[in-house]
Design an enzyme around this catalytic site. Sequence first.
Site: not given
Ligand code: ADP
Length: 401
Positions: A12, A19, A94, A183, A213-214, A244, A288-289, A335, A338-339, A387
Amino acid sequence: MSKASSKIIAINAGSSSLKWQLYNMPEEIVLAKGMVERIGLPNAIFTIKRAKGEKFERIVDVSTHELAVQMFLDELISLNIISAYEEIKGVGHRVVAGGEFFKNSVVIDEIVLKKIADLIELAPLHNPANIQGIKAFQKILPKIISVAVFDTAFHTTMSTENYLYPLPKKYYEKYGARKYGAHGTSHFYVTQKSAELLGESVDKLKLITCHIGNGASITAVRYGVSIDTSMGFTPLAGVMMGTRTGDIDPSLIPFLMEKTGINSVQEIIDIFNKKSGLLGVSGISSDMRDIIVACKEGNKDAILAFTMYINRIKKYIGQYLALLNGVDAIIFTAGIGENSDIVRSKILEGMDWFGLEIDESKNFPGAEGIISTLSSKVKILVIPTDEELVIARAVEKLKKK
Ligand code: ADP
């Protein structure tokens, strides 16, 4: 390891990063992965991680993508992960924009490479970087199969009424002004995986896949194919994201230009892409964290940003529930998806009328699989996206042909 197994790399490439992930295929075993960041800048960061454990990080000078590739291949040898370059039998890249042309993954030849270059105007930041990654491998490992996997391919099944903008039709016909989505590799992966988890054939399922994610996009998937998705002509459209805007009234462009004195459309678009979303509304962070922490501390702008973010995802889910006449499952990935148990919970809050009931005892940080109640009409799933595995599988498949 069976004799037929071979080592394949998934790549990627970004404008200043690369990556990679090394697989043994067809076993789908990850042998190592890593990243080179800040290519072409002082103090590039080189990281490599073995499948089981150790991670190495160094600050180095890496001026080009080609050097980055050379460097990590050499490191694979010095760490005894491979014994020679020749052990690598295929590479998958990718590629962000495949336009209407690339409906599937393809073996890269000169014609394909030219076509990817022709599509640069659809992804001006991404396709050139992807091409650099491809060319680096062509130089270093010229004999191996090289495959392109397109982010847009999964969405090429969208029907005309869903991908067309209500503009004069000639702009589509002449210039290809339409929705392409993004995506796709991730939406495809979680579509397949959810069928596996639900024990159902994918062509019997209606799904809404939420890659959050971001960057974030929501897709309506009917019987295994994408029928609509939230991102548009570019990845600026759809839901609100880290930096965005997502969907916005384009009349704001001339209005803001006049009010702010900014006289370049590109500068306004940059604000929409890089300074808006969670970051713009909260004034704190795109992450988001950080937003969740600030919300807990009672920061009003963070709470507003969070609420807007959730609402915009809810509204897309609502659209797709209508378009699909209900669904079998809603999937969360990437991100945040999942989290963040909090984000999942807030998105689904107050949607029980649609048959969506999250089981909070199953919805915790690190949760995977089904997180809905037994009585929920619609299953709710958390699936970590992969991916790179889709890319490695594409190489394996095309290598066999
Ligand atoms: P990208 O689009 O750059 O691939 P990711 O899929 O890695 O991004 O997602 C990044 C996002 O995931 C960030 O906003 C990050 O804060 C969020 N994130 C990761 N872990 C957590 C968590 N435990 N709680 C909330 N948000 C999280």
